[in-house]
Write a protein that holds these residues in place. Structure first.
Motif, mmCIF file in Angstrom:
data_model
loop_
_atom_site.group_PDB
_atom_site.id
_atom_site.type_symbol
_atom_site.label_atom_id
_atom_site.label_comp_id
_atom_site.label_asym_id
_atom_site.label_seq_id
_atom_site.Cartn_x
_atom_site.Cartn_y
_atom_site.Cartn_z
ATOM 1 N N ALA A 290 65.555 67.219 12.606
ATOM 2 C CA ALA A 290 66.675 66.685 11.821
ATOM 3 C C ALA A 290 67.946 67.458 12.144
ATOM 4 C CB ALA A 290 66.345 66.770 10.342
ATOM 5 N N GLU A 291 68.189 67.670 13.450
ATOM 6 C CA GLU A 291 69.361 68.471 13.818
ATOM 7 C C GLU A 291 70.603 67.606 14.024
ATOM 8 O OE1 GLU A 291 66.750 67.251 15.696
ATOM 9 O OE2 GLU A 291 66.418 68.975 17.007
ATOM 10 N N LYS A 292 71.748 68.254 13.967
ATOM 11 C CA LYS A 292 73.023 67.575 14.238
ATOM 12 C C LYS A 292 73.670 68.250 15.438
ATOM 13 C CE LYS A 292 74.936 65.318 10.194
ATOM 14 N NZ LYS A 292 75.949 65.365 9.172
ATOM 15 N N THR A 293 73.998 67.486 16.440
ATOM 16 C CA THR A 293 74.592 68.058 17.643
ATOM 17 C C THR A 293 75.897 67.314 17.965
ATOM 18 O OG1 THR A 293 73.308 66.578 19.012
ATOM 19 C CG2 THR A 293 72.336 68.733 18.592
ATOM 20 N N THR A 294 76.403 67.521 19.183
ATOM 21 C CA THR A 294 77.681 66.917 19.564
ATOM 22 C C THR A 294 77.668 65.399 19.427
ATOM 23 O OG1 THR A 294 77.676 68.652 21.226
ATOM 24 C CG2 THR A 294 79.439 67.031 21.373
ATOM 25 N N VAL A 295 76.554 64.788 19.792
ATOM 26 C CA VAL A 295 76.499 63.323 19.763
ATOM 27 C C VAL A 295 76.717 62.781 18.346
ATOM 28 C CG1 VAL A 295 73.976 63.156 19.521
ATOM 29 C CG2 VAL A 295 75.229 61.304 20.619
ATOM 30 N N HIS A 296 76.261 63.525 17.352
ATOM 31 C CA HIS A 296 76.454 63.069 15.973
ATOM 32 C C HIS A 296 77.941 63.092 15.594
ATOM 33 C CE1 HIS A 296 72.235 64.526 16.074
ATOM 34 N NE2 HIS A 296 72.030 63.427 15.377
ATOM 35 N N ASN A 297 78.625 64.156 16.051
ATOM 36 C CA ASN A 297 80.069 64.232 15.779
ATOM 37 C C ASN A 297 80.801 63.072 16.447
ATOM 38 O OD1 ASN A 297 79.575 66.594 14.418
ATOM 39 N ND2 ASN A 297 79.954 67.878 16.209
ATOM 40 N N ILE A 361 66.521 62.677 33.325
ATOM 41 C CA ILE A 361 67.447 63.259 32.337
ATOM 42 C C ILE A 361 67.187 64.774 32.336
ATOM 43 C CG2 ILE A 361 68.174 63.237 29.916
ATOM 44 C CD1 ILE A 361 67.130 60.385 29.714
ATOM 45 N N ASP A 362 67.992 65.490 33.110
ATOM 46 C CA ASP A 362 67.788 66.937 33.214
ATOM 47 C C ASP A 362 68.645 67.670 32.162
ATOM 48 O OD1 ASP A 362 70.313 66.672 34.204
ATOM 49 O OD2 ASP A 362 69.807 67.186 36.277
ATOM 50 N N ALA A 363 68.608 68.982 32.205
ATOM 51 C CA ALA A 363 69.311 69.774 31.199
ATOM 52 C C ALA A 363 70.814 69.469 31.182
ATOM 53 C CB ALA A 363 69.062 71.259 31.450
ATOM 54 N N ALA A 364 71.392 69.298 32.393
ATOM 55 C CA ALA A 364 72.828 69.020 32.475
ATOM 56 C C ALA A 364 73.156 67.667 31.850
ATOM 57 C CB ALA A 364 73.274 69.048 33.940
ATOM 58 N N ARG A 365 72.291 66.699 32.108
ATOM 59 C CA ARG A 365 72.517 65.358 31.551
ATOM 60 C C ARG A 365 72.357 65.386 30.021
ATOM 61 N NH1 ARG A 365 75.686 61.532 31.631
ATOM 62 N NH2 ARG A 365 74.898 59.638 30.683
ATOM 63 N N ILE A 366 71.365 66.149 29.549
ATOM 64 C CA ILE A 366 71.165 66.269 28.085
ATOM 65 C C ILE A 366 72.426 66.841 27.439
ATOM 66 C CG2 ILE A 366 69.858 67.500 26.284
ATOM 67 C CD1 ILE A 366 67.387 67.249 28.155
ATOM 68 N N LYS A 367 73.031 67.828 28.109
ATOM 69 C CA LYS A 367 74.255 68.432 27.585
ATOM 70 C C LYS A 367 75.376 67.388 27.572
ATOM 71 C CE LYS A 367 77.094 72.514 27.919
ATOM 72 N NZ LYS A 367 77.564 73.617 28.718
ATOM 73 N N LEU A 369 75.074 64.279 27.347
ATOM 74 C CA LEU A 369 74.782 63.270 26.311
ATOM 75 C C LEU A 369 75.084 63.799 24.908
ATOM 76 C CD1 LEU A 369 71.335 61.966 27.642
ATOM 77 C CD2 LEU A 369 73.434 60.614 27.481
ATOM 78 N N GLY A 370 75.312 65.104 24.817
ATOM 79 C CA GLY A 370 75.577 65.715 23.502
ATOM 80 C C GLY A 370 74.306 65.925 22.709
ATOM 81 N N MET A 371 73.172 66.019 23.407
ATOM 82 C CA MET A 371 71.888 66.167 22.701
ATOM 83 C C MET A 371 71.227 67.506 23.008
ATOM 84 S SD MET A 371 70.229 62.384 22.863
ATOM 85 C CE MET A 371 71.103 60.952 22.217
#
Lengths: 440, 300
Positions: A290-297, A361-367, A369-371
């Motif tokens: 239940a985390e909030k990250t960049t994508v939520h903003n 979907i590697d670490a850079a792509r996850i970043k 994506l804001g996830m």
């Protein structure tokens, strides 16, 4: 000759106009069918998943103008978690949009079972993020199924790994008892083969206790648990079954700290009605919690603050909202991956299937994506339609879900042969010749 | 045989049975007074509980309870005016079909105005179990305190209904209508008003059932499915009998728990839901009108 040139030029111009006119007639849109259940007994869990899914599609359009300029369109269809209505929705939506349906996310293992043969005939991929047929990881047989990020067999395996670690090692599991309280449906029955395999391997006793849909009456089940006193209870429920199980566990005095839910039994609606009494309850996660990250903003900024939010703002970042959001992200990324091969245009289901099978979907792509922190890298292939087999445990502290374990990796030595055997059996039953993945 | 465990299962079944009876009472009341089998009773339970829990977000429990009672009375008036009155003198099956329509309307309407989330309803019922006779039985006998309170609430409700039917003029009028519509009308009992009263009483029973079940499960759509658990109770107890709803509930509650625990393991489990209907059907073979239903003698 001059005349011929003029005629040719006019003809060419005319042809160009017809072609471009045709291209303008076909909208630059990618249609995504959205199967939901916003009503009925499973609505409390279905609504946040649907809201997260649709909010993410809205974000892609509002922030990025679509996927590489291709706007997303979608239509919701209410299944009520019923297989017959799911099929009806599939038939209604499969041909919509300029190129037909991109991919189906049925959000029900029952509907997944029913659609598995249909999608092959219609050439539309079936995305089942965290549910569906476990053996459909094997893309050589299940060409159109994509159980992204983890199957129920992965969940069952990692839960056994976790309790084994808690007990202090494999040798301590002998003589222990694990009760599986499960929704009496294809979904609930999925983990049984893996748990039986582990029971044989580690020497623990497995009790299987089915609960009939929708799961509002479980007194007899929990009286049996009180009598049998298992060391752990694995809860494979959905909707009201989960919160009822929590209340019955309290009623018979079974410690919540020894209860472990699957990732569909580990969200806010499952614990909130039990209040403080659910404190200590655990569940495996489909990587995220239940985390909030960049994508939520970003969703708040581009969607909700513009008055376009699908549900209430307070549910952004909740477990099931995140599940829906990640499911939509996988659809978008599959289309993006396919656009790399087929061009930045509306794509057919068959082309999106290729994108899903070649997802990186590697670490850079996850970043990007804001996830970051929510999910682990995902890499699919012809042989592996799951892409990742990692999970961790989170626990309810009476107020919020918090991670209480490190990452676990599913044991391929146990699951690999089981998946191979199950998919081989399915291929034989359905007369499917498995693809040779070494050549793809 | 572990006798302590058997006793525990029976007690658990009795408690569950009382809760089924709470819903079954609503069916019986309307059938007694109007001959209508109200399929919408479960939807009324959900609607009442949703109204109560959402109103409690803005006011204290007592005020929300009174306001929900008023809503249920208004609903009864609406049903009488818009559904029952236009269908007067239609065959019972038509009225039954109308209540099916009402079910879907209430389910959808309730969720549209009050929302479809799970809402926590805390009316102060204790959740902890009581362990009795620990010295006699290994592990003791478990009784759920929440179920005991629910049984007490059901008992108070039944006593109140009995008083209402036996001791008040309206109650006597209701019984007269139940016995014979035409005869009741001929002595000046207004049928329409009686129907409003009986649907309102049934709405109050739905509110109490919704409160108790909502406290157990949280208020959510599944409350409307509780009606399906009450159906075998009224089949077994008889459609016209308040004591039948109580005794029927107890028999169904105990029967389904015993079947799940002792027969379930032999057939893969998960049998309690349909076993209740098997039990009801077995009773019907012996007494077609149910345990306490009125015997109909047709003259030919």
């Amino acid at each position: 000759m001059k005349m011929n040139l003029r005629v040719s030029a006019v003809a060419a111009l005319g042809a160009a106009m017809i072609i471009s006119g045709g291209a303008y007639a076909q909208a630059n849109e990618q249609f995504v069918p959205v199967l939901v259940y916003r009503t009925g007994p499973y609505a409390p869990n279905g609504v946040p998943v649907a809201n997260g899914f649709v909010d993410y599609l809205k974000l892609i359009n509002a922030r990025d103008g679509g996927i590489n300029g291709v706007k997303l369109t979608w239509e919701e269809c209410e299944t009520g978690y019923a297989t017959d209505r799911g099929i009806e929705c599939y038939e209604r939506l499969k041909g919509k949009g300029p190129t037909g349906a991109t991919a189906f996310n049925p959000l029900s293992t029952g509907i997944t079972y029913a659609l598995t043969e249909k999608v092959g005939a219609d050439k539309i991929p079936l995305f089942t993020t965290g549910y569906g047929r476990s053996e459909s990881k094997d893309g050589s047989v299940f060409k159109w199924n994509f159980p992204f990020m983890g199957t129920y067999w992965v969940a069952a395996d990692i839960l056994v790994q976790h309790v084994t670690k808690k007990e202090g090692g494999a040798d301590k599991m002998k003589g222990k008892k694990i009760a599986l309280v499960y929704h009496d449906s294809p979904y609930g029955k999925e983990p049984i083969p893996v748990l039986q395999e582990h029971a044989k391997r580690l020497g623990f006793e497995l009790l299987t206790l089915p609960v009939t849909h929708p799961g509002v009456e479980q007194k007899a089940t929990w009286l049996q648990i009180r009598q049998q006193r298992p060391n752990y209870v694995f809860l494979w429920g959905w909707g009201v079954m989960n919160s009822t199980a929590m209340k019955e566990a309290i009623a018979v005095g079974y410690p919540r700290s020894q209860m472990f839910g699957v990732w569909w039994a580990g969200a806010e609606p499952d614990v909130l009605t039990a209040d403080d009494a659910a404190k200590g309850y655990n569940a495996i996660t489909l990587q995220h919690g239940a985390e909030k990250t960049t994508v939520h903003n970003e969703i708040i900024k581009h969607v909700h603050d513009k008055g376009q939010g699908t549900g209430e703002k307070k549910e952004i970042g909740q477990v099931l909202y995140n599940r829906g959001m990640i499911s939509a992200m996988l659809v978008v990324e599959a289309v993006r991956s396919a656009q790399g091969k087929f061009g930045k245009k509306p794509l057919k289901g068959e082309e999106v299937r290729w994108g899903a099978e070649n997802l990186k979907i590697d670490a850079a792509r996850i970043k990007a994506l804001g996830m970051e922190g929510m999910i682990q890298p995902i890499a699919t292939s012809c042989a592996d339609h799951e892409g990742a087999q990692k999970a961790r445990i989170h626990s309810w502290d009476g107020d919020k879900w918090s991670f209480t374990s490190d990452w676990y990796q599913a044991d391929e030595k146990v699951l690999g042969p089981m998946i191979a055997a199950a998919s081989k059996k399915y291929a034989a039953e359905k007369n499917i010749t498995p693809r040779d993945c070494s050549k793809e | 045989m572990n006798w302590g465990f058997l006793l525990e299962v029976i007690l658990g079944g009795l408690m569950a049975g009382v809760l089924y009876s709470l819903v079954a009472l609503g069916f019986v009341l309307i059938y007694k007074a109007s001959g209508v089998f109200n399929f919408a009773q479960g939807a009324m339970v959900l609607f009442a509980a949703l109204s109560l829990v959402r109103l409690m977000e803005h006011m204290p429990f007592l005020a929300a309870f009174v306001l929900t009672l008023a809503i249920m009375v208004l609903l009864a008036i609406g049903i009488e005016r818009l559904v029952l009155r236009p269908l007067v003198n239609q065959a019972p099956i038509i009225l039954f079909m109308a209540t099916i329509g009402l079910t879907y309307f209430l389910d959808g309407f309730g969720q549209t105005i009050w929302g479809s989330d799970v809402y926590q309803l805390n009316i102060g019922m204790p959740k902890e179990p009581i362990i009795m006779a620990e010295s006699l039985v290994n592990g003791g006998i478990l009784v759920n305190k929440e179920d005991l309170y629910a049984a007490l609430i059901a008992a108070i409700l039944v006593a109140g209904l009995a008083l209402f039917f036996q001791k008040t003029a309206t109650g006597r009028a209701l019984r007269a209508v139940a016995d014979d519509h035409q005869a009741a009308q001929s002595v000046g009992i207004p049928l329409n008003r009686i129907w409003v009263i009986v649907w309102a009483v049934s709405g109050i029973v739905a509110l109490v059932a919704g409160m108790v079940w909502g406290s157990k499960l949280g208020v959510q759509f599944s409350l409307s499915l509780i009606a399906l658990k009450a159906l075998p109770v009224v089949i077994l107890g008889g459609f016209e009998s308040v004591p039948g709803a109580i005794i029927g509930g107890l028999i169904i509650g105990v029967g389904e728990k015993l079947s799940e625990v002792y027969l379930g393991p032999y057939v893969g489990g998960g049998i309690e839901y349909w076993f209740a209907y098997v039990l009801a059907l077995l009773f019907l073979l012996v007494r077609p009108e149910g345990l306490f239903g009125e015997k109909h003698i047709d003259r030919v």
